[in-house]
Design an enzyme around this catalytic site. Structure first.
Site, short mmCIF file in Angstrom:
data_model
loop_
_atom_site.label_atom_id
_atom_site.label_comp_id
_atom_site.label_asym_id
_atom_site.label_seq_id
_atom_site.Cartn_x
_atom_site.Cartn_y
_atom_site.Cartn_z
N ASP A 207 -22.61 0.87 44.35
CA ASP A 207 -21.88 -0.14 43.60
C ASP A 207 -22.31 -0.09 42.14
O ASP A 207 -23.25 0.63 41.78
CB ASP A 207 -22.13 -1.54 44.18
CG ASP A 207 -23.58 -1.96 44.07
OD1 ASP A 207 -23.82 -3.15 43.86
OD2 ASP A 207 -24.48 -1.11 44.20
N ASP A 209 -23.82 -2.31 39.01
CA ASP A 209 -24.64 -3.51 38.91
C ASP A 209 -23.95 -4.59 38.10
O ASP A 209 -23.04 -4.33 37.30
CB ASP A 209 -26.00 -3.16 38.30
CG ASP A 209 -27.10 -4.05 38.82
OD1 ASP A 209 -27.23 -4.16 40.06
OD2 ASP A 209 -27.84 -4.64 38.01
#
Length: 262
Positions: A207, A209
């Site tokens: 992902d 941040d």
């Protein structure tokens, strides 16, 4: 006790390169490791696989028995360690699913048992090049030959956990020019260096941040979903890399203690 040439410390059992093997309970001077170590063979190489956060993934990052984990692999004969970690990216230069072989870390943890040499006497091990260059180069070369998104170089900031970063923290990490964030590479990588083992970080981007403009809150559900989608590719990479890993060279890793004793 069964012996292995190469160790893999992974986040989840699904990425283990072993189809089968012998499970060993290894006691160490630092207690038991996170899980039994599975020892088997991958294309002619003896491999030891250890689930970093336990068989069910239930050990919180600050509570990992890192000293026992690394010691157990060394006890089994391992000299070279491949260490996949789940990471958040601090910029859009990295895509979800990228695998980044970092060459630096920044430690933002505290209170972890992070050395085998806590006295008497001083053993001051250099961390200038904290990951094994030779082993990292093998991972990058094999990954690119496979056509996988494997990138060489980068700095991982290791946070304490188990909470994720605040937006302000994430923004500050990005402003420092750091690339990825995880909760487990320290002290694991440095402990390997203290035992004169080679250690390569493989940061799987799950992902982006929270400090990147427009990105929503980082959640465990997002991470787990992305990890599940990339598990097969990561496992395939490990299986392809392992046969290409040679014996430990006479390098900085193998000679870490030569200049370290005060």
């Amino acid at each position: 006790m069964a012996e292995a040439e190469i160790g893999v410390i992974g986040t989840m059992s699904e990425i283990s390169p072993l189809n089968d093997g012998e499970e060993l309970v290894v006691d160490t001077p630092y207690g038991f490791p996170s899980a039994p170590v599975c020892v088997g063979e991958v294309r002619g190489k003896r491999v030891a696989y250890l689930s970093r956060r336990g068989e069910e993934g239930g050990i919180s990052p600050p509570r990992l028995p890192a000293r026992a984990n690394v010691w157990a692999l060394r006890e089994l004969g391992v000299r070279r360690i491949l260490a996949p970690v789940v990471s958040g990216a601090l910029s859009f230069d990295f895509d979800i699913g990228d695998m980044v072989v970092c060459d630096q870390f920044v430690d933002r943890t505290w209170g972890r048992e992070d050395t085998y040499y806590d006295g008497p006497g001083a053993v001051l091990v250099s961390s200038a090049r904290p990951f094994c260059d030779d082993l990292g180069e093998v991972v990058v070369r094999v990954g690119r030959d496979l056509g996988f998104p494997v990138l060489g170089g980068g700095t991982a900031v290791v946070i304490q956990g188990p909470r994720y970063s605040t937006t302000a923290e994430s923004v500050s990490y990005r402003a420092m020019g750091w690339d990825l964030v995880n909760m487990v590479s320290y002290p694991e990588s440095h402990l390997a260096r203290e035992l004169e083992l080679c250690y390569a970080n493989v940061s799987l981007v799950t992902d982006h941040d929270v400090g990147i403009a427009g990105v929503g809150a980082r959640t465990t559900q997002k991470v787990v979903r992305s990890l599940a989608e990339s598990t097969g590719m990561l496992r395939e990479l490990l299986i392809a890399v392992i046969p290409q890993v040679g014996p430990q060279p006479d390098d900085e890793c193998a000679n870490a203690l030569g200049q370290a004793r005060a």
